[in-house]
Design a protein around this motif. Structure first.
Motif, PDB file in Angstrom:
ATOM      1  N   ILE A 228       0.834  -1.207   0.000  1.00  0.00           N
ATOM      2  CA  ILE A 228       0.000   0.000   0.000  1.00  0.00           C
ATOM      3  C   ILE A 228       0.863   1.250   0.000  1.00  0.00           C
ATOM      4  O   ILE A 228       0.577   2.228  -0.705  1.00  0.00           O
ATOM      5  CB  ILE A 228      -0.948  -0.013   1.218  1.00  0.00           C
ATOM      6  CG1 ILE A 228      -2.010  -1.104   1.030  1.00  0.00           C
ATOM      7  CG2 ILE A 228      -1.623   1.346   1.402  1.00  0.00           C
ATOM      8  CD1 ILE A 228      -2.911  -1.291   2.230  1.00  0.00           C
ATOM      9  N   SER A 229       1.961   1.236   0.758  1.00  0.00           N
ATOM     10  CA  SER A 229       2.857   2.390   0.807  1.00  0.00           C
ATOM     11  C   SER A 229       3.447   2.705  -0.564  1.00  0.00           C
ATOM     12  O   SER A 229       3.655   3.870  -0.916  1.00  0.00           O
ATOM     13  CB  SER A 229       3.997   2.130   1.799  1.00  0.00           C
ATOM     14  OG  SER A 229       3.488   1.964   3.105  1.00  0.00           O
ATOM     15  N   MET A 233       0.525   6.639  -3.398  1.00  0.00           N
ATOM     16  CA  MET A 233       0.868   7.955  -3.943  1.00  0.00           C
ATOM     17  C   MET A 233       0.338   8.144  -5.359  1.00  0.00           C
ATOM     18  O   MET A 233       0.286   9.268  -5.858  1.00  0.00           O
ATOM     19  CB  MET A 233       2.393   8.157  -3.918  1.00  0.00           C
ATOM     20  CG  MET A 233       2.984   8.218  -2.514  1.00  0.00           C
ATOM     21  SD  MET A 233       4.748   8.561  -2.517  1.00  0.00           S
ATOM     22  CE  MET A 233       4.789  10.199  -3.242  1.00  0.00           C
ATOM     23  N   GLN A 234      -0.066   7.055  -6.011  1.00  0.00           N
ATOM     24  CA  GLN A 234      -0.614   7.175  -7.361  1.00  0.00           C
ATOM     25  C   GLN A 234      -1.950   7.916  -7.349  1.00  0.00           C
ATOM     26  O   GLN A 234      -2.301   8.585  -8.313  1.00  0.00           O
ATOM     27  CB  GLN A 234      -0.821   5.778  -7.980  1.00  0.00           C
ATOM     28  CG  GLN A 234       0.458   4.979  -8.158  1.00  0.00           C
ATOM     29  CD  GLN A 234       0.166   3.607  -8.747  1.00  0.00           C
ATOM     30  OE1 GLN A 234      -0.611   3.468  -9.687  1.00  0.00           O
ATOM     31  NE2 GLN A 234       0.776   2.580  -8.198  1.00  0.00           N
ATOM     32  N   ASN A 235      -2.690   7.774  -6.248  1.00  0.00           N
ATOM     33  CA  ASN A 235      -4.002   8.416  -6.145  1.00  0.00           C
ATOM     34  C   ASN A 235      -4.271   8.721  -4.664  1.00  0.00           C
ATOM     35  O   ASN A 235      -4.826   7.883  -3.947  1.00  0.00           O
ATOM     36  CB  ASN A 235      -5.090   7.509  -6.713  1.00  0.00           C
ATOM     37  CG  ASN A 235      -6.447   8.185  -6.760  1.00  0.00           C
ATOM     38  OD1 ASN A 235      -6.635   9.275  -6.210  1.00  0.00           O
ATOM     39  ND2 ASN A 235      -7.396   7.540  -7.419  1.00  0.00           N
ATOM     40  N   PRO A 236      -3.895   9.918  -4.195  1.00  0.00           N
ATOM     41  CA  PRO A 236      -4.057  10.256  -2.768  1.00  0.00           C
ATOM     42  C   PRO A 236      -5.510  10.230  -2.300  1.00  0.00           C
ATOM     43  O   PRO A 236      -5.761  10.106  -1.095  1.00  0.00           O
ATOM     44  CB  PRO A 236      -3.467  11.670  -2.677  1.00  0.00           C
ATOM     45  CG  PRO A 236      -2.591  11.815  -3.875  1.00  0.00           C
ATOM     46  CD  PRO A 236      -3.230  11.002  -4.940  1.00  0.00           C
ATOM     47  N   LYS A 270      -4.471   2.044 -10.301  1.00  0.00           N
ATOM     48  CA  LYS A 270      -4.312   2.675 -11.611  1.00  0.00           C
ATOM     49  C   LYS A 270      -5.609   2.709 -12.407  1.00  0.00           C
ATOM     50  O   LYS A 270      -5.924   3.702 -13.067  1.00  0.00           O
ATOM     51  CB  LYS A 270      -3.239   1.910 -12.400  1.00  0.00           C
ATOM     52  CG  LYS A 270      -2.907   2.516 -13.747  1.00  0.00           C
ATOM     53  CD  LYS A 270      -2.044   1.558 -14.581  1.00  0.00           C
ATOM     54  CE  LYS A 270      -0.806   1.125 -13.843  1.00  0.00           C
ATOM     55  NZ  LYS A 270       0.008   0.191 -14.663  1.00  0.00           N
ATOM     56  N   TYR A 271      -6.379   1.634 -12.334  1.00  0.00           N
ATOM     57  CA  TYR A 271      -7.561   1.529 -13.180  1.00  0.00           C
ATOM     58  C   TYR A 271      -8.845   1.932 -12.446  1.00  0.00           C
ATOM     59  O   TYR A 271      -9.857   1.246 -12.511  1.00  0.00           O
ATOM     60  CB  TYR A 271      -7.677   0.105 -13.739  1.00  0.00           C
ATOM     61  CG  TYR A 271      -6.566  -0.217 -14.704  1.00  0.00           C
ATOM     62  CD1 TYR A 271      -6.537   0.351 -15.970  1.00  0.00           C
ATOM     63  CD2 TYR A 271      -5.524  -1.068 -14.334  1.00  0.00           C
ATOM     64  CE1 TYR A 271      -5.514   0.073 -16.857  1.00  0.00           C
ATOM     65  CE2 TYR A 271      -4.493  -1.352 -15.212  1.00  0.00           C
ATOM     66  CZ  TYR A 271      -4.492  -0.775 -16.471  1.00  0.00           C
ATOM     67  OH  TYR A 271      -3.471  -1.051 -17.341  1.00  0.00           O
TER      68      TYR A 271
END
Length: 375
Positions: A228-229, A233-236, A270-271
């Motif tokens: 998870i860490s 950061m890809q989607n706060p 991501k998706y």
């Protein structure tokens, strides 16, 4: 198609009756290079010193039968073809020996010269075909190993110039922060990042197939939190819902489990749909002394039903929504296969995806359960 002979067929005939050995030599010495032995010990000594193509053995010998001799020979010298010579019809033993691969075929005593010669020729052709196949497999494995090393080395070497390009691009942006009317800077940065991700996945794949399996204690709390860490950061805005229930010491390969979790959670992040008001990823782990069940579920774009049986194929992309590479799920499948795990997927296009994983607990120290008996 008959294999071209560049040497004479080398035959070992083992029989406790010297007259049989003399008769075989008299009838076939013009055609073959013949070695004879009157005992199992002599036969094994010849096999240790010479490359033998075909072994003949009499079924009825003192102490050890022909089938038993072949069972011994097969473990130490698996390549020579084995033909049993027998004057007795023990159909059950013969069928079992043929089915188990101990013998190629059997010939009845007294043998017919033409039948025996044909059997030897057929056995030698099979021997040659198997030898050629083994050499091809060995050559293919060597070529594949060299290719993997080349790809891995090249991937590592490419990351350095990519980092330099990103560094120069950032310096250019700092010097002219408001001058990019064509958007070229952003296009270059996007392409470089995509290439860097592609290289990273290649390195992951290489490590996944090359690194030896390690059976170690696994803490699923740590594995899930670390994954998870890396991904949050890809989607706060995304919410992670986690539940880890580990009731026993779990043994598996932490590296490959990390590969699996990192790729699946990264994909779930991501998706996501851009219009989703509350994007979330749920991760549930139930691990006991037998296995771990892992559920990873998102409310993202989902997968078209026709694509569900293809998503684990390398370079297959189910959607262009986020410019995926088609490698991540292939890496997941390969890593799980190597640790004896399995994965299933359920998805509804436009609503989300749920992956279900089963990973066995390789706790070799686990004591077998003993059934309780009534007093």
């Amino acid at each position: 198609m008959m294999r071209k002979q560049d040497t004479r067929i080398r035959i070992l005939y083992v029989d406790d009756e010297a007259n049989n050995l003399l008769a075989f030599q008299a009838g076939f010495r013009r055609f073959y290079e013949i070695y004879t032995a009157t005992s199992v010990a002599e036969g094994l000594a010849i096999l240790n010193d010479h490359e033998i193509h075909v072994i003949l053995a009499d079924q009825r010998m003192p102490k050890v039968t022909g089938v038993e001799f072949f069972s011994i020979v097969r473990k130490a010298h698996p390549d020579p073809m084995r033909i049993l010579i027998t004057g007795y019809t023990d159909l059950g033993a013969l069928v079992e020996a043929i089915n188990s691969g101990e013998i190629f075929r059997y010939i009845k005593k007294p043998w017919d010269d033409l039948e025996l010669k044909t059997a030897i020729q057929n056995a030698y052709e099979v021997y040659g075909t198997r030898l050629e196949l083994k050499n091809k497999i060995r050559e293919l494995e060597r070529t594949n190993d060299e290719l993997n090393r080349f790809v891995y080395s090249t991937s590592h070497d490419l990351r350095s110039p990519l980092a330099n390009i990103l560094g120069i691009l950032n310096v250019a942006k700092l010097q002219s922060p408001s001058e990019d009317p064509t958007g070229f800077y952003d296009m270059i940065e996007s392409c470089v990042n995509k290439m860097d991700l592609f290289i990273h996945k290649i390195i992951e794949y290489y490590k996944g197939i090359r690194v030896d399996n390690v059976n170690e204690v696994v803490d699923f709390h740590t594995l899930v939190n670390d994954s998870i860490s890396l991904c949050n950061m890809q989607n706060p805005q995304l919410v992670f819902e986690t539940k880890v229930d580990q009731t026993a010491e779990f043994h598996s390969d932490s590296f490959r489990l990390s590969l699996v979790l990192n790729n699946l959670i990264s994909n779930a992040v991501k998706y996501q749909r851009s219009d989703e008001e509350r994007p979330k990823v749920s991760i549930t782990v139930k691990a006991d002394k037998k296995e771990a069940l892992i559920f990873i579920e998102d409310n993202g774009v989902g997968i078209i039903e026709d694509h569900l049986n293809k998503i684990f194929q390398i370079f297959f992309r189910s959607t262009d929504y986020r410019n995926g590479l088609g490698i991540g799920l292939y890496i997941v499948k390969e890593a799980l296969t190597r640790i004896g795990g399995d994965i299933n997927v359920n998805s509804e296009f436009g609503k989300g995806t749920r992956f279900t994983l089963k990973v066995p607990n390789h706790n070799e120290q686990e004591e077998p359960e003993v059934a309780e008996t009534a007093a």
